[in-house]
Design an enzyme around this catalytic site. Structure first.
Site, short mmCIF file in Angstrom:
data_model
loop_
_atom_site.label_atom_id
_atom_site.label_comp_id
_atom_site.label_asym_id
_atom_site.label_seq_id
_atom_site.Cartn_x
_atom_site.Cartn_y
_atom_site.Cartn_z
N ASP A 145 28.42 26.25 -5.29
CA ASP A 145 28.26 26.11 -3.85
C ASP A 145 29.00 24.85 -3.41
OD1 ASP A 145 26.93 26.47 -1.28
OD2 ASP A 145 25.31 27.41 -2.42
N ASP B 244 29.55 26.81 1.97
CA ASP B 244 28.43 26.78 2.90
C ASP B 244 28.95 26.58 4.33
OD1 ASP B 244 25.49 26.54 3.03
OD2 ASP B 244 25.85 24.52 3.76
N GLU C 90 30.34 31.62 3.65
CA GLU C 90 29.07 32.00 4.27
C GLU C 90 29.32 32.17 5.77
OE1 GLU C 90 24.51 30.46 5.05
OE2 GLU C 90 26.20 29.09 5.26
N HIS D 260 18.85 33.33 -0.15
CA HIS D 260 17.73 32.39 -0.13
C HIS D 260 17.35 31.94 1.29
CE1 HIS D 260 21.33 30.09 0.30
NE2 HIS D 260 20.65 29.00 0.58
N ASP D 261 18.03 32.48 2.29
CA ASP D 261 17.74 32.11 3.68
C ASP D 261 17.11 33.24 4.48
OD1 ASP D 261 18.93 29.55 3.37
OD2 ASP D 261 20.92 30.38 3.79
C1 GLC Z 1 23.41 27.37 4.56
C2 GLC Z 1 22.48 27.47 3.37
C3 GLC Z 1 21.11 27.04 3.81
C4 GLC Z 1 21.20 25.60 4.24
C5 GLC Z 1 22.24 25.44 5.33
C6 GLC Z 1 22.55 24.00 5.59
O1 GLC Z 1 23.08 28.23 5.57
O2 GLC Z 1 22.51 28.76 2.85
O3 GLC Z 1 20.16 27.20 2.80
O4 GLC Z 1 19.96 25.15 4.72
O5 GLC Z 1 23.45 26.04 4.98
O6 GLC Z 1 23.31 23.48 4.54
#
Ligand code: GLC
Length: 531
Positions: free
Chosen positions: A101, A203, A267, A328-329
């Site tokens: 990541d 990310d 993402e 995970h979100d």
């Molecule tokens: C992305 C991650 C998430 C995190 C956010 C801020 O959306 O998947 O878990 O809180 O970025 O970094």
């Protein structure tokens, strides 16, 4: 002339590991790199080709590792650089890939860059972050809203300026218009590429550039009361600026110096029509812009078919599709659709054209845990509203020992309510389990290149079912999915075929009578191969 063979990531399957919750090896209740290494045989036997591991960098853990305070190191809670190297070797020895990541949109407020920026307006690092004077009335500079709730601006009394944060105030946004920031980050990428990573999941990639004029985000007319707060505005100035493609092309250039088709995954929470922009008109963008559209789609056969067709139609020439059911979100797929349809969703994702990414525990059909108010860990839930993301982040249940084999210590977040029933050891013994079905799907996908590389085309969809084909050379597969809880009769494949896999995992290899219709049992999915 020989043709370049397609990159590994086109026929690969990716498995997402949320490191805190996968496997603890040192008894502190928090998952770690050595824990992942101990479970590599499980992942290898499952049949996944690549792991994406969520951040393991040193972090104050304001957002559980998505607030990084050093990019080229490992947080002691997650292990050491030596553990990282061992994990990389363990994967590569098994012919698997390692994706990590990259968190470039923001750092931790404890990162030395930010500490330096904070020290004075004249600091050489000041412009590495996004600062703004208060508005004339002394308030925040504009209406930008943070994704974790509240305004995206934090006042710094010492310098009398605000800094911007797309998430928590502990996660200040970097200024990607500053070339020094870009260079620093490309160094970070090289550090990990030199260490042998096979690619990055980046990310918040669409958020890297902000409007230099700091214009307000317009109101989102389509906002519904059930939507999260941040959707009240259309984030077209605070995020999602087309200039981000410049940065993405530079990241691609960094990767291009390395052999082995290193991959860039972004993402991106976008509908498919906008998502495809991130491939770049000439495919100079991200290789795989994560396609999350199955996660918020109303689970109706027609709608699923429409989404697949829309996506296939909008893909730029030569672009490779990708599908995701959960992460995970987001609430777990088995909770959104119910356990029976979660099996179908898995069959769908693993028989579509495109690289699938599985979130840990989906192969077990894990459901969201209900977390009581006093057990909440997720800082977004603490800062904003609602349940937050703990429900989908509970520890992996491995067996029936204490703490489900995840740790010898009380885990940082409690086990899900279904851990005792759905753990790996129990499903291992059950030939009809979700785990058994997922393994069978992975195996078939490996054996039959038509299922990974083949063309996709629609056969039929109505209110209850959908069917489509995968075709490679002489090989033709028809996939029939019953999205209801009733027995239904559906159109047969337009040729004689044999059943190679039912989501019920019984009567494989049996020939079907295609004289009229195919009977699909409740929630059944079937894969047929043309004879
Ligand atoms: C992305 C991650 C998430 C995190 C956010 C801020 O959306 O998947 O878990 O809180 O970025 O970094």
């Amino acid at each position: 002339m020989t043709q370049k063979s397609s990159p590994w990531w086109q026929s690969a399957t990716i498995y997402q590991i949320y490191i805190r919750s996968f496997q603890d090896s040192n008894g502190d209740g928090i998952g770690d790199l050595a824990g992942i290494l101990n479970r590599l045989d499980y992942l290898h036997a499952l049949g996944v080709d690549a792991l994406w591991i969520t951040p393991f960098y040193p972090s104050p853990m304001a957002d559980f590792g998505y607030d990084v305070s050093a990019y080229c190191d490992v947080d002691p809670r997650f292990g050491s650089i030596a553990d990282f190297d061992r994990l990389r070797d363990g994967l590569h020895q098994r012919g698997m890939k390692l994706l990590i990541d990259l968190v470039p949109n923001h750092t931790s407020n404890q990162h030395p860059w930010f500490q330096e920026a904070l020290s004075s307006r004249q600091s050489p690092k000041r412009d590495w972050y996004i600062w703004h004077d208060p508005s004339p009335d002394g308030g925040v500079p504009n209406n930008w809203w943070s994704l974790s709730g509240g305004p995206a601006w934090q006042f710094d009394p010492a310098s009398q300026q605000y800094y911007m944060h797309s998430f928590l105030a502990e996660q200040p946004d970097l200024n990607w218009r500053n070339p020094a920031v870009r260079d620093a980050f490309y160094q970070v990428m090289r550090f990990w590429l030199d260490r042998g990573v096979d690619g990055f999941r980046v990310d918040v990639i669409g958020g890297l550039m902000k409007d230099p004029a700091f214009q307000d985000d317009p109101v989102n007319e389509g906002y519904k009361d059930s939507d999260p707060d941040f959707l009240r505005l259309k984030a077209i100035n605070s995020s999602n600026r087309p200039e981000v493609m410049e940065v993405i092309a530079e990241m691609r250039a960094v990767l291009a110096h390395y052999a082995g088709d290193r991959v860039l995954i972004g993402e991106l929470y976008q509908p498919v029509e906008q998502l495809v922009f991130y491939y770049g008109a000439h495919l100079e963008g991200v290789h795989l812009p994560f396609n999350f559209n199955l996660m918020w789609l109303e689970w109706k056969a027609w709608g699923v078919m429409k989404l697949i067709e829309l996506y296939e139609r909008h893909l730029p020439k030569g672009a490779w599709p990708t599908w995701v059911l959960g992460n995970h979100d987001q609430p777990r797929v088995a909770s959104r659709l119910g356990p029976a349809q979660a099996r179908l969703a898995m069959m769908l994702m693993l028989t579509l054209r495109g690289t699938p990414t599985l979130y840990q525990g989906e192969e077990l059909g894990l459901e969201n845990a209900i977390i009581s108010a006093d057990e909440i860990q997720d800082p977004f839930a603490k800062a904003g509203k609602g349940q937050g993301r703990d429900g989908e982040r509970t520890p992996m249940p491995w067996d029936d020992s204490a703490h489900a084999g995840f740790s010898t210590h009380t885990p940082w977040l409690r086990l899900g309510g279904d851990a005792a029933l759905k753990h790996v050891a129990a499903q291992d013994k059950d030939p009809l389990s979700m785990l058994a079905m997922t393994r069978a799907l992975f195996k078939l996908r490996k054996q039959e290149p038509a299922l990974s590389r083949g063309e996709w085309s629609a056969l039929y969809a109505d209110d209850h079912s959908l069917s489509y084909e995968r075709i490679l050379g002489q090989d033709r597969f028809a996939i029939l999915l019953n999205l209801t809880g009733q027995t239904i009769l559906v159109e047969p494949p337009p040729y004689s075929a044999k059943l190679v896999l039912s989501s019920y995992l019984d009567h494989t290899e049996k020939a079907f009578d295609f004289s009229d219709h195919v009977t699909l049992r409740p929630n059944e999915g079937c894969i047929f191969k043309a004879l």
